[in-house]
Motif scaffolding. Structure first.
Motif, PDB file in Angstrom:
ATOM      1  N   SER A  29      -2.172   3.803  65.355  1.00 35.50           N
ATOM      2  CA  SER A  29      -1.564   4.580  64.274  1.00 35.50           C
ATOM      3  C   SER A  29      -0.062   4.693  64.492  1.00 35.50           C
ATOM      4  CB  SER A  29      -2.187   5.976  64.195  1.00 35.50           C
ATOM      5  OG  SER A  29      -1.988   6.687  65.398  1.00 35.50           O
ATOM      6  N   ALA A  30       0.684   4.663  63.398  1.00 31.63           N
ATOM      7  CA  ALA A  30       2.141   4.789  63.489  1.00 31.63           C
ATOM      8  C   ALA A  30       2.505   6.206  63.916  1.00 31.63           C
ATOM      9  CB  ALA A  30       2.773   4.459  62.149  1.00 31.63           C
ATOM     10  N   LEU A  31       3.296   6.307  64.979  1.00 26.45           N
ATOM     11  CA  LEU A  31       3.737   7.617  65.466  1.00 26.45           C
ATOM     12  C   LEU A  31       5.036   8.038  64.778  1.00 26.45           C
ATOM     13  CD1 LEU A  31       3.032   9.828  67.566  1.00 26.45           C
ATOM     14  CD2 LEU A  31       4.460   8.580  69.215  1.00 26.45           C
ATOM     15  N   HIS A  32       5.947   7.074  64.598  1.00 23.24           N
ATOM     16  CA  HIS A  32       7.215   7.337  63.901  1.00 23.24           C
ATOM     17  C   HIS A  32       7.804   5.997  63.458  1.00 23.24           C
ATOM     18  CE1 HIS A  32      10.539   9.895  62.741  1.00 23.24           C
ATOM     19  NE2 HIS A  32      11.393   9.077  63.332  1.00 23.24           N
ATOM     20  N   GLU A  33       8.065   5.874  62.176  1.00 21.01           N
ATOM     21  CA  GLU A  33       8.577   4.617  61.639  1.00 21.01           C
ATOM     22  C   GLU A  33      10.072   4.695  61.366  1.00 21.01           C
ATOM     23  OE1 GLU A  33       5.200   2.479  59.138  1.00 21.01           O
ATOM     24  OE2 GLU A  33       5.525   4.522  58.387  1.00 21.01           O
ATOM     25  N   ILE A  53       6.236   0.050  71.207  1.00 21.94           N
ATOM     26  CA  ILE A  53       7.497  -0.111  70.473  1.00 21.94           C
ATOM     27  C   ILE A  53       7.437  -1.416  69.690  1.00 21.94           C
ATOM     28  CG2 ILE A  53       9.976  -0.505  70.673  1.00 21.94           C
ATOM     29  CD1 ILE A  53      10.062   1.296  73.061  1.00 21.94           C
ATOM     30  N   ASP A  54       7.578  -1.297  68.370  1.00 23.46           N
ATOM     31  CA  ASP A  54       7.583  -2.454  67.478  1.00 23.46           C
ATOM     32  C   ASP A  54       9.007  -2.644  66.967  1.00 23.46           C
ATOM     33  OD1 ASP A  54       7.178  -4.397  65.564  1.00 23.46           O
ATOM     34  OD2 ASP A  54       6.315  -3.004  64.093  1.00 23.46           O
ATOM     35  N   ALA A  55       9.656  -3.727  67.408  1.00 23.78           N
ATOM     36  CA  ALA A  55      11.066  -3.943  67.072  1.00 23.78           C
ATOM     37  C   ALA A  55      11.269  -4.846  65.864  1.00 23.78           C
ATOM     38  CB  ALA A  55      11.791  -4.540  68.276  1.00 23.78           C
ATOM     39  N   ASP A  56      10.227  -5.530  65.394  1.00 20.11           N
ATOM     40  CA  ASP A  56      10.410  -6.454  64.264  1.00 20.11           C
ATOM     41  C   ASP A  56       9.592  -6.071  63.035  1.00 20.11           C
ATOM     42  OD1 ASP A  56       7.914  -7.101  65.178  1.00 20.11           O
ATOM     43  OD2 ASP A  56       8.409  -9.154  65.771  1.00 20.11           O
ATOM     44  N   ASN A  57       9.117  -4.846  63.018  1.00 19.62           N
ATOM     45  CA  ASN A  57       8.467  -4.289  61.839  1.00 19.62           C
ATOM     46  C   ASN A  57       7.237  -5.065  61.378  1.00 19.62           C
ATOM     47  OD1 ASN A  57       8.573  -2.109  60.015  1.00 19.62           O
ATOM     48  ND2 ASN A  57       9.474  -3.369  58.403  1.00 19.62           N
ATOM     49  N   ASP A  58       6.452  -5.586  62.364  1.00 24.25           N
ATOM     50  CA  ASP A  58       5.246  -6.324  61.990  1.00 24.25           C
ATOM     51  C   ASP A  58       3.971  -5.570  62.384  1.00 24.25           C
ATOM     52  OD1 ASP A  58       5.240  -6.559  64.721  1.00 24.25           O
ATOM     53  OD2 ASP A  58       5.055  -8.756  64.779  1.00 24.25           O
ATOM     54  N   ALA A  59       4.126  -4.286  62.720  1.00 19.69           N
ATOM     55  CA  ALA A  59       2.996  -3.437  63.112  1.00 19.69           C
ATOM     56  C   ALA A  59       2.296  -3.939  64.369  1.00 19.69           C
ATOM     57  CB  ALA A  59       1.989  -3.306  61.969  1.00 19.69           C
ATOM     58  N   ASN A  60       3.013  -4.723  65.163  1.00 14.57           N
ATOM     59  CA  ASN A  60       2.468  -5.257  66.413  1.00 14.57           C
ATOM     60  C   ASN A  60       3.476  -4.992  67.529  1.00 14.57           C
ATOM     61  OD1 ASN A  60       0.862  -6.621  68.265  1.00 14.57           O
ATOM     62  ND2 ASN A  60       1.771  -8.620  67.767  1.00 14.57           N
ATOM     63  N   PRO A  61       3.300  -3.928  68.311  1.00 17.78           N
ATOM     64  CA  PRO A  61       4.285  -3.564  69.340  1.00 17.78           C
ATOM     65  C   PRO A  61       4.557  -4.694  70.333  1.00 17.78           C
ATOM     66  CG  PRO A  61       2.731  -1.782  69.003  1.00 17.78           C
ATOM     67  CD  PRO A  61       2.182  -2.967  68.263  1.00 17.78           C
ATOM     68  N   GLU A  62       5.829  -4.914  70.605  1.00 14.67           N
ATOM     69  CA  GLU A  62       6.228  -5.904  71.610  1.00 14.67           C
ATOM     70  C   GLU A  62       6.101  -5.343  73.033  1.00 14.67           C
ATOM     71  OE1 GLU A  62       7.327  -7.131  67.897  1.00 14.67           O
ATOM     72  OE2 GLU A  62       8.354  -5.416  68.810  1.00 14.67           O
ATOM     73  N   ALA A  63       6.147  -4.040  73.173  1.00 16.35           N
ATOM     74  CA  ALA A  63       6.040  -3.424  74.499  1.00 16.35           C
ATOM     75  C   ALA A  63       5.194  -2.159  74.394  1.00 16.35           C
ATOM     76  CB  ALA A  63       7.420  -3.084  75.045  1.00 16.35           C
ATOM     77  N   ALA A  67      18.583  -5.580  69.475  1.00 10.71           N
ATOM     78  CA  ALA A  67      17.215  -5.848  69.016  1.00 10.71           C
ATOM     79  C   ALA A  67      16.452  -4.563  68.714  1.00 10.71           C
ATOM     80  CB  ALA A  67      16.463  -6.659  70.067  1.00 10.71           C
ATOM     81  N   PHE A  68      16.904  -3.432  69.292  1.00 13.01           N
ATOM     82  CA  PHE A  68      16.199  -2.165  69.109  1.00 13.01           C
ATOM     83  C   PHE A  68      16.944  -1.211  68.182  1.00 13.01           C
ATOM     84  CE2 PHE A  68      15.162  -3.404  73.631  1.00 13.01           C
ATOM     85  CZ  PHE A  68      13.914  -3.938  73.328  1.00 13.01           C
ATOM     86  N   ALA A  69      17.822  -1.750  67.339  1.00 11.06           N
ATOM     87  CA  ALA A  69      18.625  -0.893  66.462  1.00 11.06           C
ATOM     88  C   ALA A  69      17.746   0.040  65.638  1.00 11.06           C
ATOM     89  CB  ALA A  69      19.495  -1.742  65.547  1.00 11.06           C
ATOM     90  N   GLN A  70      16.615  -0.483  65.175  1.00 14.08           N
ATOM     91  CA  GLN A  70      15.633   0.333  64.465  1.00 14.08           C
ATOM     92  C   GLN A  70      14.243  -0.145  64.844  1.00 14.08           C
ATOM     93  OE1 GLN A  70      14.465   0.147  60.081  1.00 14.08           O
ATOM     94  NE2 GLN A  70      15.806   1.949  60.053  1.00 14.08           N
ATOM     95  N   VAL A  71      13.401   0.777  65.274  1.00  9.23           N
ATOM     96  CA  VAL A  71      12.065   0.413  65.745  1.00  9.23           C
ATOM     97  C   VAL A  71      11.014   1.330  65.115  1.00  9.23           C
ATOM     98  CG1 VAL A  71      12.958  -0.443  67.963  1.00  9.23           C
ATOM     99  CG2 VAL A  71      12.164   1.935  67.761  1.00  9.23           C
ATOM    100  N   ASP A  72       9.769   0.901  65.244  1.00  8.90           N
ATOM    101  CA  ASP A  72       8.635   1.751  64.891  1.00  8.90           C
ATOM    102  C   ASP A  72       7.898   2.093  66.181  1.00  8.90           C
ATOM    103  OD1 ASP A  72       9.235   1.415  62.200  1.00  8.90           O
ATOM    104  OD2 ASP A  72       7.876  -0.287  61.970  1.00  8.90           O
ATOM    105  N   LEU A  73       7.499   3.353  66.318  1.00 10.57           N
ATOM    106  CA  LEU A  73       6.710   3.765  67.475  1.00 10.57           C
ATOM    107  C   LEU A  73       5.254   3.890  67.062  1.00 10.57           C
ATOM    108  CD1 LEU A  73       8.960   6.538  69.103  1.00 10.57           C
ATOM    109  CD2 LEU A  73       8.875   4.092  69.607  1.00 10.57           C
TER     110      LEU A  73
END
Length: 276
Positions: free
Chosen positions: A199-203, A225-235, A183-189
């Protein structure tokens, strides 16, 4: 009368002969100067080559620093080997990290074996091109030993500790993506310290990748940590406001797939930061 004519004719010949001898002397002088210049150039080239060889030998015989972090959720406690030899880092469990060890600079192959076994029991090896002199590195074990637990297989990544100058009032944050769950293969921080202005720290942060950034010190950051690329961190994670100097944070997950952060602080200690 004839004697006078012969004498007059003989003078130019004598003069020419004298001039010819002078030319020969100049040629000899030039040859001597050229020989001296050649000798000087040869000596300079030899000195330069000797200096270069000495510098190369110094680099090859210098020292590096290496530390180890165990972030493989399903791997047992391990002993660490370098070039087939034990390096004194034994019984490292999940999650844990060692302090820096000083080793001779050069090429290395790192391996992990179950604690209490020997090199013949190594389960994973990785080749590192070179540990450079006067530089620091971290060997991170990450991924799943059992492929049934996830597609990201057990591996060892060696990351370089940046040697940039850190401005006063700032700290350097290095983040390594070691969260092995699919599920975390690619995430946005995300930096969600200010909930109203995230603000996005690292996409598009891939598993096994690393990045660094300078941040103002003295701030209690909240990292998401946003794991589904919806700009809404899951954790989200609360970062202490005491961070200073050079800090390395590893994003990881436990055997149940729950993410957490594991940090190496400036003083060499480690801390685990669980999600809010």
């Amino acid at each position: 009368m004839n004697i006078k004519i012969l004498t007059i004719i003989g003078l130019p010949l004598t003069f020419l002969l004298a001039c010819g001898d002078g030319d020969k002397t100049d040629d000899t002088s030039e040859e001597t100067d050229t020989a001296e210049e050649t000798e000087e150039e040869t000596e300079e080239e030899t000195e330069e080559e000797t200096e270069e060889e000495t510098e190369e030998e110094t680099e090859e015989t210098g020292e590096s620093q290496i530390r180890v972090v165990h972030l493989s959720p399903d791997a047992p406690e391990v002993d660490v080997y370098a070039n087939g030899e034990a390096i004194g880092v034994n019984g490292v469990g999940f999650p844990a990290g060692s302090g820096y060890l000083t080793v001779p600079s050069g090429d290395y192959t790192f391996g992990l074996a179950p604690a209490g076994t020997d090199f013949d029991s190594v389960v994973i090896e990785t080749v590192v091109s070179t540990l450079s002199a006067d530089s620091s590195y971290t060997a991170v074990a990450h991924g799943y030993l059992d492929s049934a637990n996830g597609a990201n297989a057990l591996d060892i990544s060696v990351i370089f500790a940046s040697d940039i100058d850190i401005p006063e009032g700032s700290f350097n944050l290095q983040i390594f993506h070691a969260a092995a769950a699919d599920a975390f293969a690619q995430v946005d921080l995300w930096n969600v310290t200010d909930e109203n202005n995230p603000s996005a720290l690292h996409e598009d942060f891939d598993f096994g990748a690393t990045f660094s950034t300078l941040l103002p010190a003295g701030v209690a950051y909240v990292i998401g940590i946003d794991a589904d690329n919806d700009a809404n961190p899951e954790a989200t994670f609360n970062i202490p406001d005491t961070l200073a100097g050079y800090v390395t944070v590893y994003a990881a997950n436990d055997q149940a797939g729950v993410p957490f952060l594991f940090a190496h602080l400036e003083d060499g200690t480690t801390v685990r930061i669980d999600p809010n």
